[in-house]
Motif scaffolding. Structure first.
Motif, PDB file in Angstrom:
ATOM      1  N   ALA A  24      10.845  -0.548 -32.865  1.00 28.77           N
ATOM      2  CA  ALA A  24       9.975   0.559 -32.460  1.00 28.77           C
ATOM      3  C   ALA A  24       9.539   0.408 -30.999  1.00 28.77           C
ATOM      4  CB  ALA A  24       8.754   0.637 -33.372  1.00 28.77           C
ATOM      5  N   ILE A  25       9.206  -0.820 -30.592  1.00 26.77           N
ATOM      6  CA  ILE A  25       8.806  -1.067 -29.208  1.00 26.77           C
ATOM      7  C   ILE A  25       9.972  -0.791 -28.270  1.00 26.77           C
ATOM      8  CG2 ILE A  25       8.149  -2.873 -27.552  1.00 26.77           C
ATOM      9  CD1 ILE A  25       6.473  -4.100 -29.890  1.00 26.77           C
ATOM     10  N   ASP A  26      11.153  -1.272 -28.618  1.00 23.37           N
ATOM     11  CA  ASP A  26      12.343  -1.030 -27.788  1.00 23.37           C
ATOM     12  C   ASP A  26      12.583   0.469 -27.592  1.00 23.37           C
ATOM     13  OD1 ASP A  26      12.817  -3.748 -27.485  1.00 23.37           O
ATOM     14  OD2 ASP A  26      14.371  -3.831 -29.041  1.00 23.37           O
ATOM     15  N   LEU A  27      12.519   1.235 -28.674  1.00 27.04           N
ATOM     16  CA  LEU A  27      12.748   2.679 -28.591  1.00 27.04           C
ATOM     17  C   LEU A  27      11.649   3.381 -27.798  1.00 27.04           C
ATOM     18  CD1 LEU A  27      14.008   3.323 -32.224  1.00 27.04           C
ATOM     19  CD2 LEU A  27      15.360   3.435 -30.110  1.00 27.04           C
ATOM     20  N   TYR A  28      10.424   2.949 -27.984  1.00 29.57           N
ATOM     21  CA  TYR A  28       9.279   3.521 -27.268  1.00 29.57           C
ATOM     22  C   TYR A  28       9.455   3.324 -25.761  1.00 29.57           C
ATOM     23  CZ  TYR A  28       4.285   4.659 -26.591  1.00 29.57           C
ATOM     24  OH  TYR A  28       3.092   5.228 -26.223  1.00 29.57           O
ATOM     25  N   LEU A  29       9.769   2.089 -25.372  1.00 24.60           N
ATOM     26  CA  LEU A  29       9.931   1.784 -23.948  1.00 24.60           C
ATOM     27  C   LEU A  29      11.142   2.503 -23.363  1.00 24.60           C
ATOM     28  CD1 LEU A  29       9.089  -2.036 -23.897  1.00 24.60           C
ATOM     29  CD2 LEU A  29       7.579  -0.099 -23.394  1.00 24.60           C
ATOM     30  N   GLU A  30      12.220   2.592 -24.137  1.00 25.31           N
ATOM     31  CA  GLU A  30      13.417   3.308 -23.690  1.00 25.31           C
ATOM     32  C   GLU A  30      13.077   4.770 -23.394  1.00 25.31           C
ATOM     33  OE1 GLU A  30      17.251   4.774 -26.092  1.00 25.31           O
ATOM     34  OE2 GLU A  30      17.098   2.583 -25.943  1.00 25.31           O
ATOM     35  N   SER A  31      12.272   5.377 -24.246  1.00 25.55           N
ATOM     36  CA  SER A  31      11.858   6.768 -24.047  1.00 25.55           C
ATOM     37  C   SER A  31      11.008   6.912 -22.781  1.00 25.55           C
ATOM     38  CB  SER A  31      11.073   7.259 -25.265  1.00 25.55           C
ATOM     39  OG  SER A  31      10.575   8.551 -25.042  1.00 25.55           O
ATOM     40  N   LEU A  32      10.098   5.962 -22.564  1.00 25.24           N
ATOM     41  CA  LEU A  32       9.268   6.010 -21.347  1.00 25.24           C
ATOM     42  C   LEU A  32      10.140   5.921 -20.098  1.00 25.24           C
ATOM     43  CD1 LEU A  32       6.247   3.713 -22.296  1.00 25.24           C
ATOM     44  CD2 LEU A  32       6.284   6.208 -22.191  1.00 25.24           C
ATOM     45  N   ILE A  33      11.095   5.011 -20.108  1.00 28.98           N
ATOM     46  CA  ILE A  33      11.980   4.816 -18.959  1.00 28.98           C
ATOM     47  C   ILE A  33      12.798   6.072 -18.704  1.00 28.98           C
ATOM     48  CG2 ILE A  33      13.989   3.526 -18.119  1.00 28.98           C
ATOM     49  CD1 ILE A  33      12.748   1.058 -19.637  1.00 28.98           C
ATOM     50  N   GLU A  34      13.375   6.645 -19.764  1.00 28.29           N
ATOM     51  CA  GLU A  34      14.191   7.856 -19.626  1.00 28.29           C
ATOM     52  C   GLU A  34      13.397   9.026 -19.042  1.00 28.29           C
ATOM     53  OE1 GLU A  34      15.909   8.715 -23.436  1.00 28.29           O
ATOM     54  OE2 GLU A  34      17.309   7.026 -23.304  1.00 28.29           O
TER      55      GLU A  34
ATOM     56  N   GLY B 244      10.798   8.672 -17.010  1.00 19.58           N
ATOM     57  CA  GLY B 244      10.172   8.283 -15.755  1.00 19.58           C
ATOM     58  C   GLY B 244       8.686   8.003 -15.868  1.00 19.58           C
ATOM     59  N   GLU B 245       8.233   7.628 -17.061  1.00 15.87           N
ATOM     60  CA  GLU B 245       6.813   7.355 -17.280  1.00 15.87           C
ATOM     61  C   GLU B 245       6.495   5.882 -17.066  1.00 15.87           C
ATOM     62  OE1 GLU B 245       5.146   9.223 -20.804  1.00 15.87           O
ATOM     63  OE2 GLU B 245       6.931  10.496 -20.912  1.00 15.87           O
ATOM     64  N   GLU B 246       5.246   5.605 -16.796  1.00 20.66           N
ATOM     65  CA  GLU B 246       4.784   4.235 -16.576  1.00 20.66           C
ATOM     66  C   GLU B 246       4.829   3.448 -17.893  1.00 20.66           C
ATOM     67  OE1 GLU B 246       0.779   1.875 -15.114  1.00 20.66           O
ATOM     68  OE2 GLU B 246       1.028   3.990 -14.607  1.00 20.66           O
ATOM     69  N   ILE B 247       5.241   2.202 -17.811  1.00 24.96           N
ATOM     70  CA  ILE B 247       5.293   1.333 -18.991  1.00 24.96           C
ATOM     71  C   ILE B 247       3.981   0.558 -19.087  1.00 24.96           C
ATOM     72  CG2 ILE B 247       6.428  -0.651 -20.053  1.00 24.96           C
ATOM     73  CD1 ILE B 247       9.020   0.299 -18.754  1.00 24.96           C
ATOM     74  N   PRO B 248       3.219   0.783 -20.161  1.00 27.51           N
ATOM     75  CA  PRO B 248       1.955   0.053 -20.335  1.00 27.51           C
ATOM     76  C   PRO B 248       2.207  -1.437 -20.551  1.00 27.51           C
ATOM     77  CG  PRO B 248       2.080   1.938 -21.839  1.00 27.51           C
ATOM     78  CD  PRO B 248       3.437   1.752 -21.232  1.00 27.51           C
ATOM     79  N   THR B 249       1.349  -2.252 -19.986  1.00 31.27           N
ATOM     80  CA  THR B 249       1.424  -3.698 -20.205  1.00 31.27           C
ATOM     81  C   THR B 249       0.059  -4.188 -20.680  1.00 31.27           C
ATOM     82  OG1 THR B 249       0.750  -4.297 -17.962  1.00 31.27           O
ATOM     83  CG2 THR B 249       3.120  -3.954 -18.346  1.00 31.27           C
ATOM     84  N   GLU B 250       0.026  -5.413 -21.108  1.00 30.28           N
ATOM     85  CA  GLU B 250      -1.222  -6.019 -21.570  1.00 30.28           C
ATOM     86  C   GLU B 250      -1.786  -6.991 -20.540  1.00 30.28           C
ATOM     87  OE1 GLU B 250      -0.553  -7.605 -25.503  1.00 30.28           O
ATOM     88  OE2 GLU B 250      -0.521  -5.590 -26.346  1.00 30.28           O
ATOM     89  N   ASP B 251      -1.298  -6.905 -19.301  1.00 34.06           N
ATOM     90  CA  ASP B 251      -1.715  -7.831 -18.248  1.00 34.06           C
ATOM     91  C   ASP B 251      -3.224  -7.908 -18.070  1.00 34.06           C
ATOM     92  OD1 ASP B 251       0.946  -8.303 -17.815  1.00 34.06           O
ATOM     93  OD2 ASP B 251       1.083  -7.046 -16.040  1.00 34.06           O
ATOM     94  N   LYS B 252      -3.894  -6.779 -18.144  1.00 37.31           N
ATOM     95  CA  LYS B 252      -5.342  -6.742 -17.883  1.00 37.31           C
ATOM     96  C   LYS B 252      -6.128  -6.428 -19.145  1.00 37.31           C
ATOM     97  CE  LYS B 252      -4.554  -5.534 -13.120  1.00 37.31           C
ATOM     98  NZ  LYS B 252      -4.726  -4.613 -12.035  1.00 37.31           N
ATOM     99  N   THR B 253      -5.527  -6.681 -20.300  1.00 39.54           N
ATOM    100  CA  THR B 253      -6.180  -6.400 -21.575  1.00 39.54           C
ATOM    101  C   THR B 253      -6.961  -7.617 -22.034  1.00 39.54           C
ATOM    102  OG1 THR B 253      -4.421  -4.894 -22.211  1.00 39.54           O
ATOM    103  CG2 THR B 253      -5.795  -5.737 -23.977  1.00 39.54           C
TER     104      THR B 253
END
Length: 75
Positions: free
Chosen positions: A45-55, A57-66
């Motif tokens: 599900a994560i792979d597909l979600y991120l693939e959709s964001l990339i396709e 041109g949307e920003e990919i959320p990260t947990e860097d500042k969470t």
């Protein structure tokens, strides 16, 4: 290739199996009959979600500042 890490939450369902939620990826929810299957489905599900964001041109959320906390409340 960049590696990203996401926390997942597994909730045991009364009818059996586990619902998986990826809090950082809004709406990214899946299900598995066992914990192992639920984790496998979460990765897919994560792979597909991120693939959709990339396709799109949307920003990919990260947990860097969470920050993560657990709260206890009285009921």
């Amino acid at each position: 290739m960049k590696k990203l890490t996401y926390k997942i939450l597994l909730r045991k369902e009364p009818e059996g199996g586990y619902t998986v939620i990826v809090p950082t990826l809004t709406g990214c929810v899946t299900y598995g009959k066992t914990i192992e299957e639920a984790i496998k489905m979460a990765k897919e599900a994560i792979d597909l979600y991120l693939e959709s964001l990339i396709e799109n041109g949307e920003e990919i959320p990260t947990e860097d500042k969470t920050l993560e906390y657990t709260l206890t409340v009285d009921i």
